[in-house]
Design a protein around this motif. Structure first.
Motif, PDB file in Angstrom:
ATOM      1  N   ALA A 168      64.099  -3.021 -22.076  1.00 46.12           N
ATOM      2  CA  ALA A 168      65.221  -3.666 -21.517  1.00 46.12           C
ATOM      3  C   ALA A 168      65.829  -4.761 -22.378  1.00 46.12           C
ATOM      4  N   PRO A 169      67.254  -4.743 -22.447  1.00 42.63           N
ATOM      5  CA  PRO A 169      67.429  -6.180 -23.366  1.00 42.63           C
ATOM      6  C   PRO A 169      67.295  -7.262 -22.469  1.00 42.63           C
ATOM      7  N   VAL A 241      68.194  14.094 -10.704  1.00 40.97           N
ATOM      8  CA  VAL A 241      68.352  13.636 -12.016  1.00 40.97           C
ATOM      9  C   VAL A 241      67.484  12.643 -12.722  1.00 40.97           C
ATOM     10  N   ILE A 242      66.898  12.777 -13.634  1.00 37.76           N
ATOM     11  CA  ILE A 242      66.370  11.722 -14.421  1.00 37.76           C
ATOM     12  C   ILE A 242      67.353  11.060 -15.349  1.00 37.76           C
ATOM     13  N   VAL A 243      67.242   9.527 -15.125  1.00 37.81           N
ATOM     14  CA  VAL A 243      68.255   8.780 -16.053  1.00 37.81           C
ATOM     15  C   VAL A 243      67.266   8.328 -17.038  1.00 37.81           C
ATOM     16  N   LYS A 244      67.541   8.725 -18.276  1.00 35.96           N
ATOM     17  CA  LYS A 244      66.991   8.472 -19.500  1.00 35.96           C
ATOM     18  C   LYS A 244      67.013   6.866 -19.721  1.00 35.96           C
ATOM     19  N   ASP A 245      65.854   6.377 -20.287  1.00 38.18           N
ATOM     20  CA  ASP A 245      65.805   4.921 -20.908  1.00 38.18           C
ATOM     21  C   ASP A 245      66.144   4.150 -19.675  1.00 38.18           C
ATOM     22  N   GLN A 252      71.412  -0.681 -13.214  1.00 40.77           N
ATOM     23  CA  GLN A 252      71.903  -1.905 -13.849  1.00 40.77           C
ATOM     24  C   GLN A 252      71.580  -1.602 -15.448  1.00 40.77           C
ATOM     25  N   GLU A 253      70.268  -0.565 -15.578  1.00 42.92           N
ATOM     26  CA  GLU A 253      69.947  -0.580 -16.911  1.00 42.92           C
ATOM     27  C   GLU A 253      70.879   0.348 -17.710  1.00 42.92           C
TER      28      GLU A 253
END
Length: 274
Positions: A168-169, A241-245, A252-253
């Motif tokens: 994450a940034p 559902v999988i949220v990538k990254d 938020q990411e």
């Protein structure tokens, strides 16, 4: 507080806690957003911006969080659900409800306790509650003492970075920490932690009749993929559902990916036009 959750019948509190909300959008169905245990309405800034052209987005500061006043006494999970129900009633007949982590647990209880108020559910990086496991419940109950000892800033510095993925940034990590430090305080956080520690919603999940979208960051190490899969598997009308990254705070990411799935769900359940 006593209640027959499956039937949506309950004995209401004499006083439902007042809450502060952030709102955006002036058309379409209502989308109520319920934040995680270490956050506030600020966590939904991406959704307030990205989804408000399509729906009326309302994000709360839970009782005892952020700009909401401290509650007059201890609150149970039912009390938090009743407070969310009051927000819906103030703005219309029903709502689609988006809950992240602890907010997802409140959303699930809201759907069984007040079924007439919930049109559909979006539950992200959540669980049936920490009461499913004795060690998890004990860890949740210990958090209030940790907050009291460390103070909000140090508490947030220790916990915040765990909520996002390793990649994450830095500016996102800082926003998560700053939001937590500004949002959590006692006694509200202690009431929230106890509501999670006492919660085990597994027996009532099959009674949820509205459509459910379950989202989970592929790098969520807080509640985790298997827990999200189990939530989806327990509800008849569900999608997973999988949220990538993304870590635990997928909304938020990866707000673009997250919002696209939420909007797709709402286009089906609320018939929002393309």
């Amino acid at each position: 507080m006593p209640g027959a959750h499956g039937a949506g019948l309950h004995v209401p509190r004499a006083h439902v806690p007042a809450v502060h909300v952030e709102e955006a959008g002036d058309q379409g169905p209502l989308l109520l957003c319920l934040h995680g245990i270490g956050s506030s309405s600020a966590a939904f800034a991406p959704q307030l911006a990205g989804l408000s052209p399509y729906v009326r987005v309302v994000a709360w500061d839970a009782p005892g969080y952020g700009r909401s006043p401290d509650p007059e006494g201890p609150l149970t999970l039912d009390d938090f659900a009743d407070a969310a129900a009051a927000v819906i009633r103030e703005r219309g007949a029903s709502a689609h409800v988006l809950g992240v982590s602890w907010g997802g647990v409140i959303a699930l209880r809201l759907a069984t306790r007040h079924p007439g108020l919930v049109d559909s559910l979006i539950v992200a990086d959540s669980s049936p509650g920490s009461g499913t496991d004795a060690a998890k419940a004990a860890g949740m109950r210990a958090r209030a003492a940790e907050l009291a000892e460390a103070g909000p800033r140090a508490f947030a510095e220790a916990r915040g970075p765990r909520l996002v993925s390793p990649g994450a940034p830095e500016d996102l990590v800082r926003r998560v920490v700053d939001t937590m430090a500004a949002s959590v305080r006692l006694p509200g956080y202690a009431y929230a932690a106890e509501s999670m520690a006492s919660a085990d919603l597994r027996a009532e999940l099959p009674s949820i009749a509205v459509p459910l979208l379950v989202l989970c960051g592929d790098q969520d190490t807080v509640t985790g993929i298997e827990t999200s899969q189990a939530l989806a598997g327990a509800v008849h009308k569900s999608a997973y559902v999988i949220v990538k990254d993304a870590g635990h705070l997928a909304n938020q990411e990866q707000p673009g990916r997250f919002d696209a799935w939420v909007l797709s769900h709402l286009r089906i359940t609320a018939r929002i036009p393309e």
